[in-house]
Design a protein around this motif. Sequence first.
Motif, mmCIF file in Angstrom:
data_model
loop_
_atom_site.group_PDB
_atom_site.id
_atom_site.type_symbol
_atom_site.label_atom_id
_atom_site.label_comp_id
_atom_site.label_asym_id
_atom_site.label_seq_id
_atom_site.Cartn_x
_atom_site.Cartn_y
_atom_site.Cartn_z
ATOM 1 N N ASN A 23 44.300 38.038 31.600
ATOM 2 C CA ASN A 23 44.063 39.046 32.630
ATOM 3 C C ASN A 23 45.363 39.272 33.418
ATOM 4 O O ASN A 23 45.951 38.323 33.924
ATOM 5 N N PRO A 24 45.838 40.516 33.508
ATOM 6 C CA PRO A 24 47.092 40.795 34.210
ATOM 7 C C PRO A 24 47.107 40.349 35.672
ATOM 8 O O PRO A 24 48.167 40.072 36.230
ATOM 9 N N LEU A 25 45.942 40.280 36.309
ATOM 10 C CA LEU A 25 45.903 39.846 37.707
ATOM 11 C C LEU A 25 46.283 38.372 37.856
ATOM 12 O O LEU A 25 46.629 37.927 38.940
ATOM 13 N N ARG A 46 37.710 42.962 33.066
ATOM 14 C CA ARG A 46 36.784 42.854 34.188
ATOM 15 C C ARG A 46 37.211 41.665 35.046
ATOM 16 O O ARG A 46 37.983 40.821 34.603
ATOM 17 N N PRO A 47 36.726 41.580 36.278
ATOM 18 C CA PRO A 47 37.133 40.467 37.147
ATOM 19 C C PRO A 47 36.935 39.099 36.476
ATOM 20 O O PRO A 47 35.910 38.868 35.842
ATOM 21 N N TRP A 56 37.602 42.263 42.561
ATOM 22 C CA TRP A 56 36.531 43.017 41.927
ATOM 23 C C TRP A 56 37.116 44.153 41.096
ATOM 24 O O TRP A 56 36.401 44.988 40.584
ATOM 25 N N GLU A 57 38.427 44.147 40.977
ATOM 26 C CA GLU A 57 39.149 45.232 40.309
ATOM 27 C C GLU A 57 39.057 45.099 38.784
ATOM 28 O O GLU A 57 39.206 44.022 38.224
ATOM 29 N N VAL A 58 38.790 46.228 38.116
ATOM 30 C CA VAL A 58 38.858 46.295 36.655
ATOM 31 C C VAL A 58 40.246 46.838 36.327
ATOM 32 O O VAL A 58 40.654 47.880 36.823
ATOM 33 N N VAL A 59 40.982 46.100 35.513
ATOM 34 C CA VAL A 59 42.346 46.477 35.154
ATOM 35 C C VAL A 59 42.341 46.971 33.708
ATOM 36 O O VAL A 59 41.733 46.351 32.835
ATOM 37 N N GLN A 60 43.036 48.090 33.457
ATOM 38 C CA GLN A 60 43.118 48.631 32.108
ATOM 39 C C GLN A 60 44.567 48.675 31.643
ATOM 40 O O GLN A 60 45.478 48.891 32.446
ATOM 41 N N ARG A 61 44.754 48.477 30.360
ATOM 42 C CA ARG A 61 46.071 48.599 29.736
ATOM 43 C C ARG A 61 45.902 49.293 28.396
ATOM 44 O O ARG A 61 45.065 48.883 27.577
#
Length: 172
Positions: free
Chosen positions: A124-126, A165-166, A142-147
Motif C-alpha cells: 500500500n503506497p500509504l 483500500r485502507p 480511510w483513503e482509497v489509493v489508486q495507481r
Amino acid sequence: GYPPTWISQRVLRESKYEDGRLRCGPASFGSLVVDVEWLDPEALSEILRLASAGLPVCLPRKPRAPGRTPPDSFEKDFMSLVSLPNVGRDIGRVDPGEPLVSGEDIPEFACRTDGRSSVFFFANPLGRSITYPMGYGQSHSWEVVQRALLLPVHGRRGELTLKFRPYQSLLV
C-alpha cells in the motif's frame, strides 16, 4: 520499475554468470547494482569474479571496506572492477533492460515468476509515510489509493489500475 533483491556474499560466492544471466540458485538477473556504503572485501572479490565473466555491474558510488585498516586487496580489486567495460556508475550504462513495472508513483513491489506466470505483491503506497516511533493514530486512513501501472501480460504490456483500500496491500 526495478524491484531490488538483496544478496549476500555467500550467495555471490555460489553464483555464476552464464548465458548472459547472473544465476543465484533458481533466481536469475540481467545485471547487478551495488549501491552500498560498506562492502566486505570477500563480496568485492566475488563481484569482480562475476564482472570479469561479463556480468554488467552498476556502482553508483564507491563503497568502503569495513574496519580500521582495510586489506590492500580491497583497493586493488576495486580498481580492477571499475576498469572493466561492463562496469559503470550509471545504471543506463549496464543496460538493465525494460522495467518490470511502469507507471507514475509506482508502489513498492516484489515479483515472483516460474516461467509461465508471475505473481506481484504491491505494498500500500500509504505505508511509505509511516515513521518510527509511530505517533498516535498515524496509521489511521480511510483513503482509497489508486495507481495505473503497465505490467507484462502474455509477452505484452497491459494496463492495470490498482485500488488500495485502507490497510490493504495487493497480490496480483
